[in-house]
Write an enzyme that holds these catalytic residues in place. Structure first.
Site, short mmCIF file in Angstrom:
data_model
loop_
_atom_site.label_atom_id
_atom_site.label_comp_id
_atom_site.label_asym_id
_atom_site.label_seq_id
_atom_site.Cartn_x
_atom_site.Cartn_y
_atom_site.Cartn_z
N THR A 1 35.30 -46.74 -14.96
CA THR A 1 35.52 -47.47 -16.28
C THR A 1 35.82 -46.42 -17.47
OG1 THR A 1 34.32 -48.81 -17.92
CG2 THR A 1 32.94 -47.49 -16.52
N GLU A 2 36.52 -46.71 -18.14
CA GLU A 2 37.17 -45.75 -19.14
C GLU A 2 36.28 -45.05 -19.95
OE1 GLU A 2 39.72 -48.92 -21.11
OE2 GLU A 2 39.03 -48.64 -19.27
N ASN A 3 35.11 -45.45 -20.20
CA ASN A 3 34.09 -45.19 -21.13
C ASN A 3 33.22 -43.99 -20.44
OD1 ASN A 3 33.11 -47.63 -19.83
ND2 ASN A 3 31.13 -47.36 -21.16
N SER B 1 37.53 -38.88 -18.63
CA SER B 1 38.08 -40.38 -17.90
C SER B 1 39.48 -40.57 -18.28
CB SER B 1 37.15 -41.55 -18.67
OG SER B 1 37.36 -42.71 -18.17
#
Length: 216
Positions: free
Chosen positions: A52-54, A94
């Site tokens: 997940t990009e966070n 990320s």
């Protein structure tokens, strides 16, 4: 367009088809909304690493009710868990993973997909629409394979698979495969190729609800 309406597969069934097509050991990013369903449909015994990009690699299943941690969420702000061996990192790191080509597959939603694999999924272009591009533009350019999960038509019956996108683009020529409630469609240099159709769907019906030529 035919007056008969075929519902086809449900959202969980579509997500299950995507999950079964993801190779063992893949690193996968899931978009917000329908794509998140894929995580719950991975066959038992398969190892798929979700990103997940966070800032989390190794996203686990949704927590049980009452066990949510407000500091452990995905990019859609939904509570998640972390699998053993998961790692946390800065938002910039990320996106370095994404832009550096280290993610194998990304599953996204869509407003429109063109016959050439162009994707429009962040805005309908309406004056009052809230821009919601998020990390999608980075994902479609940096991730090796892009799968789309979406309904085959809009709520008003307009096709989502079209000759050319009329909404603002997320990326050009980026989509590899589209999974809808009616069919699984591959996008190749020669056009759109139907890989599978839902029960009750005929080639004629599918073509009538698709605004680009299909190859069967």
């Amino acid at each position: 367009m035919e007056s008969i309406i075929i519902k086809g597969w449900g959202n969980d069934e579509i997500a299950r088809k995507i999950a079964s097509d993801i190779p063992e050991g893949s690193y996968v990013n899931l978009g917000i909304g329908l794509p998140e369903l894929v995580a719950g449909q991975i066959p038992e015994g398969r190892e798929i690493i979700f990103h997940t990009e966070n800032g989390l690699l190794g996203v686990g299943p949704s927590p049980q009710a009452g066990e949510e941690d407000d500091e452990l969420i995905n990019a859609g702000k939904k509570p998640v868990t972390a699998i053993p061996g998961a790692c946390f990192f800065h938002h910039a790191d990320s996106f370095a993973m994404i832009r550096g080509g280290h993610i194998d597959i990304c599953v996204l939603g869509a407003f429109q997909v063109s016959q050439d694999g162009d994707l429009a999924n962040w805005s309908t272009g309406e004056p009052k629409a809230i821009p919601a591009v998020g990390g999608a533009m980075d994902l479609v350019e940096g991730v090796k394979t892009i799968y789309i999960i979406t309904s085959h038509t809009t709520k008003t019956g307009e096709p989502k698979i079209v000759k050319e996108c009329t909404y603002p683009l997320t990326g050009k020529g980026v989509v590899d495969r589209v999974y809808t409630n009616l069919a699984v469609v591959e996008i190749k240099p020669g056009g759109l190729f139907v890989r599978e159709m839902a029960p009750g769907v005929t080639p004629e019906y599918l073509q009538n609800v698709t605004a680009a030529p299909l190859n069967f």
